[in-house]
Design a protein around this motif. Structure first.
Motif, PDB file in Angstrom:
ATOM      1  N   ASN A  25      55.255  91.920   5.179  1.00 53.89           N
ATOM      2  CA  ASN A  25      55.969  92.581   6.378  1.00 53.89           C
ATOM      3  C   ASN A  25      55.483  91.926   7.655  1.00 53.89           C
ATOM      4  OD1 ASN A  25      56.538  94.542   4.512  1.00 53.89           O
ATOM      5  ND2 ASN A  25      55.628  96.311   6.060  1.00 53.89           N
ATOM      6  N   ALA A  26      54.198  91.392   7.887  1.00 52.55           N
ATOM      7  CA  ALA A  26      53.945  90.744   8.883  1.00 52.55           C
ATOM      8  C   ALA A  26      54.618  89.479   9.128  1.00 52.55           C
ATOM      9  CB  ALA A  26      52.372  90.204   9.010  1.00 52.55           C
ATOM     10  N   LEU A  27      55.019  88.555   8.194  1.00 47.14           N
ATOM     11  CA  LEU A  27      55.996  87.585   8.055  1.00 47.14           C
ATOM     12  C   LEU A  27      57.220  87.854   8.432  1.00 47.14           C
ATOM     13  CD1 LEU A  27      54.532  85.662   4.923  1.00 47.14           C
ATOM     14  CD2 LEU A  27      54.149  84.913   7.327  1.00 47.14           C
ATOM     15  N   ASP A  28      57.625  89.029   8.367  1.00 44.91           N
ATOM     16  CA  ASP A  28      59.014  89.595   8.712  1.00 44.91           C
ATOM     17  C   ASP A  28      59.209  90.125   9.751  1.00 44.91           C
ATOM     18  OD1 ASP A  28      61.561  89.611   7.261  1.00 44.91           O
ATOM     19  OD2 ASP A  28      61.251  91.265   6.178  1.00 44.91           O
ATOM     20  N   ARG A  62      50.867  80.913  11.885  1.00 42.33           N
ATOM     21  CA  ARG A  62      52.331  80.986  12.241  1.00 42.33           C
ATOM     22  C   ARG A  62      52.351  81.735  13.462  1.00 42.33           C
ATOM     23  NH1 ARG A  62      56.985  84.931  10.453  1.00 42.33           N
ATOM     24  NH2 ARG A  62      55.193  86.104  11.541  1.00 42.33           N
ATOM     25  N   PRO A  63      51.925  80.970  14.499  1.00 49.79           N
ATOM     26  CA  PRO A  63      51.818  81.860  15.928  1.00 49.79           C
ATOM     27  C   PRO A  63      53.166  82.174  16.259  1.00 49.79           C
ATOM     28  CG  PRO A  63      50.986  79.380  15.802  1.00 49.79           C
ATOM     29  CD  PRO A  63      51.592  79.511  14.518  1.00 49.79           C
ATOM     30  N   LYS A  64      53.093  83.426  16.826  1.00 47.04           N
ATOM     31  CA  LYS A  64      54.347  84.015  17.616  1.00 47.04           C
ATOM     32  C   LYS A  64      54.109  84.274  19.053  1.00 47.04           C
ATOM     33  CE  LYS A  64      57.098  84.381  14.108  1.00 47.04           C
ATOM     34  NZ  LYS A  64      58.528  83.798  13.949  1.00 47.04           N
ATOM     35  N   TRP A 112      59.603  83.612  -4.215  1.00 48.32           N
ATOM     36  CA  TRP A 112      58.806  84.505  -5.431  1.00 48.32           C
ATOM     37  C   TRP A 112      59.140  85.763  -4.998  1.00 48.32           C
ATOM     38  CZ3 TRP A 112      54.820  87.629  -5.594  1.00 48.32           C
ATOM     39  CH2 TRP A 112      54.422  88.197  -6.963  1.00 48.32           C
ATOM     40  N   CYS A 113      58.394  86.084  -3.707  1.00 49.89           N
ATOM     41  CA  CYS A 113      58.301  87.277  -3.154  1.00 49.89           C
ATOM     42  C   CYS A 113      59.708  88.008  -3.042  1.00 49.89           C
ATOM     43  CB  CYS A 113      57.676  87.522  -1.708  1.00 49.89           C
ATOM     44  SG  CYS A 113      55.990  86.719  -1.863  1.00 49.89           S
ATOM     45  N   GLN A 114      60.519  87.368  -2.486  1.00 43.72           N
ATOM     46  CA  GLN A 114      62.272  87.866  -2.042  1.00 43.72           C
ATOM     47  C   GLN A 114      62.635  88.184  -3.479  1.00 43.72           C
ATOM     48  OE1 GLN A 114      63.349  88.438   0.418  1.00 43.72           O
ATOM     49  NE2 GLN A 114      61.651  87.824   1.550  1.00 43.72           N
ATOM     50  N   ARG A 115      62.319  87.204  -4.469  1.00 53.88           N
ATOM     51  CA  ARG A 115      62.877  87.658  -5.891  1.00 53.88           C
ATOM     52  C   ARG A 115      62.292  89.001  -6.528  1.00 53.88           C
ATOM     53  NH1 ARG A 115      62.019  82.754  -9.889  1.00 53.88           N
ATOM     54  NH2 ARG A 115      61.402  81.745  -7.871  1.00 53.88           N
ATOM     55  N   VAL A 116      61.140  89.207  -6.441  1.00 52.76           N
ATOM     56  CA  VAL A 116      60.507  90.390  -6.841  1.00 52.76           C
ATOM     57  C   VAL A 116      60.797  91.644  -5.968  1.00 52.76           C
ATOM     58  CG1 VAL A 116      58.100  91.529  -6.930  1.00 52.76           C
ATOM     59  CG2 VAL A 116      58.331  89.146  -7.717  1.00 52.76           C
ATOM     60  N   LEU A 117      60.926  91.248  -4.618  1.00 56.23           N
ATOM     61  CA  LEU A 117      61.450  92.470  -3.895  1.00 56.23           C
ATOM     62  C   LEU A 117      62.820  92.830  -4.129  1.00 56.23           C
ATOM     63  CD1 LEU A 117      59.793  91.367  -0.502  1.00 56.23           C
ATOM     64  CD2 LEU A 117      59.185  93.241  -1.596  1.00 56.23           C
ATOM     65  N   HIS A 118      63.521  91.841  -4.119  1.00 49.97           N
ATOM     66  CA  HIS A 118      65.103  92.196  -4.414  1.00 49.97           C
ATOM     67  C   HIS A 118      65.314  92.661  -5.990  1.00 49.97           C
ATOM     68  CE1 HIS A 118      66.231  91.436  -0.667  1.00 49.97           C
ATOM     69  NE2 HIS A 118      65.713  90.138  -0.730  1.00 49.97           N
ATOM     70  N   SER A 119      64.529  92.403  -6.951  1.00 43.45           N
ATOM     71  CA  SER A 119      64.789  92.812  -8.327  1.00 43.45           C
ATOM     72  C   SER A 119      64.010  94.214  -8.702  1.00 43.45           C
ATOM     73  CB  SER A 119      64.253  91.927  -9.392  1.00 43.45           C
ATOM     74  OG  SER A 119      62.823  91.506  -9.110  1.00 43.45           O
ATOM     75  N   ASN A 120      62.879  94.174  -8.051  1.00 42.93           N
ATOM     76  CA  ASN A 120      62.345  95.543  -8.562  1.00 42.93           C
ATOM     77  C   ASN A 120      61.722  96.489  -7.522  1.00 42.93           C
ATOM     78  OD1 ASN A 120      61.333  93.034  -9.727  1.00 42.93           O
ATOM     79  ND2 ASN A 120      59.856  93.680 -11.061  1.00 42.93           N
ATOM     80  N   TYR A 121      61.746  96.045  -6.247  1.00 41.57           N
ATOM     81  CA  TYR A 121      61.208  96.796  -5.297  1.00 41.57           C
ATOM     82  C   TYR A 121      62.116  97.697  -4.334  1.00 41.57           C
ATOM     83  CZ  TYR A 121      57.721  97.582  -1.484  1.00 41.57           C
ATOM     84  OH  TYR A 121      57.372  98.044  -0.181  1.00 41.57           O
TER      85      TYR A 121
END
Ligand code: NAD
Length: 350
Positions: free
Chosen positions: A205-208, A272-274, A331-340
């Motif tokens: 969530n923080a990265l997003d 990853r400074p913002k 990997w995270c995107q794939r997991v999120l889109h497939s099962n979450y």
């Protein structure tokens, strides 16, 4: 040796299998139903290894008897479980089914197989049940630690089903002489954890740039352990633990949830400074019903008897974990889109 691992496509099971293939000469059979929480990508690095096999099956299935008999395991390490407290509050039945009925079925399959073994093979056989510190309940308002004599007082449907499974395992040892060992571990974190648990959820969530939801005021304390340290402890107990004994495993890392989240934010501020601080994304949401306030493990027994020590501090393990998620967003995107279901925004303690 032949190791039969249940739940090997999950977070801890996959770390265990990678460890076994990369660091030992054992043959590994991974039994997993492939629920929403699983991901075979976690095993990509070893999936074609000649000492590794995978079979997709529910541990509740009677076919487990034949699978155990045919594979002829030296050690069964039982990790398969429904593991997410919030899901157990929404719907307890899958937890009763897998964590209690599934464990019963596996114990029966193991008992049947054990009864066919000769004396030497019997002497080597082990059934290792992997459990949680949540069976002990809540340490709110005390400085006490959970040790192996702490009475069981589970608070959630999840922890109640894990406690039931622990009781079944002990009963199969006492009544039928099945050689068992049990481990009760604190909260794990690390690579490949399904992104609905606290640490990966907050990192992603923080990265997003999304809100970082924290239950209640975030005062709940968990005793965090890096998953690879847990895996090494599991291997020690499975191969050297004393039959009939229980070993608590913990990282000596008691941290409040709010501080876990703030630490992740600080790491990301540097990595990853913002033009804003990641902490500004924190929001507080209604607390989980029955939420335990504090867990903490006394790991003296495994440290003294088996010489185990965690190698990561919370600082080093968390830094590695945040960096891993950032480097593995695909990997995270794939997991999120497939099962979450991304609508589930509640922040998870475990
Ligand atoms: P996980 O949810 O990531 O993985 C569980 C795995 O079990 C998944 O691959 C799933 O597909 C599989 N599974 C579920 N039901 C099944 C069934 N009926 N038949 C076959 N496979 C099935 O869980 P995890 O975090 O890796 O936890 C593994 C074990 O360790 C669990 O028993 C859990 O109670 C225990 N544990 C976890 C933690 C933690 O912090 N994650 C801490 C202490 C103990």
């Amino acid at each position: 040796m032949k190791m039969l691992i249940t739940g090997g496509a999950g977070f801890i099971g996959s770390a265990l299998i990678r460890y076994l293939i990369e660091n030992t000469e054992h043959q590994v059979l991974n039994i997993d139903k492939l629920t929403y929480a699983s991901n075979l990508v976690c095993l990509k690095s070893i999936e074609n290894h000649p000492r590794y096999q995978f079979q997709q099956i529910d541990i509740c299935d009677k076919a487990m008897f034949n699978i155990v008999n045919n594979f002829e395991p030296t050690i069964i390490m039982h990790l398969a479980a429904e593991s997410h407290v919030d899901r157990s509050i929404d719907s307890g039945l899958p937890f009763i089914q897998t964590n209690i009925v599934g464990t019963f079925n596996l114990l029966e399959a193991a008992r049947h197989y054990y009864s066919t073994l000769d004396k030497d093979k019997k002497a080597n056989f082990r059934f290792h049940h992997i459990s949680t510190d949540e069976v002990y309940g809540d340490l709110e308002g005390t400085n006490a630690l959970f040790n192996e004599q702490t009475p069981y007082q589970p608070s959630s449907p999840y922890s109640a089903t894990k406690a039931s499974a622990d009781h079944l395992v002990r009963a199969w040892h006492r009544t039928y002489g099945l050689p068992v060992v049990i481990t009760n571990c604190s909260n794990n974190y690390g690579y490949y954890q399904f992104p609905e648990k606290l640490i990966p959820l907050i990192i992603l969530n923080a990265l997003d740039g999304q809100p970082l939801p924290i239950y209640g005021t975030g005062e709940q304390i968990r005793d965090w352990l890096f998953v690879d340290d847990h895996v090494k402890a599991l291997y020690l107990v499975a191969t050297q633990g004393k039959i009939g004994e229980t070993y608590n495993i913990g990282g000596h890392n008691e941290v409040k949830n709010i501080d876990v989240v703030k630490n992740i934010c600080r790491i990301l501020d540097k990595l990853r400074p913002k033009d804003y601080l990641h902490e500004s994304l924190i929001i507080f949401v209604t607390d989980r019903p029955g939420h335990d306030a504090r867990y903490a493990i006394d790991a003296t027994k495994i440290e003294k008897e088996l010489g185990w020590q965690p190698q990561e501090t919370f600082e080093t393990g968390l830094q590695k974990t945040v960096e891993w998620y950032w480097a593995n967003l695909d990997w995270c995107q794939r997991v999120l889109h497939s099962n979450y279901d991304r609508q589930r925004l509640g922040s998870q303690s475990n």
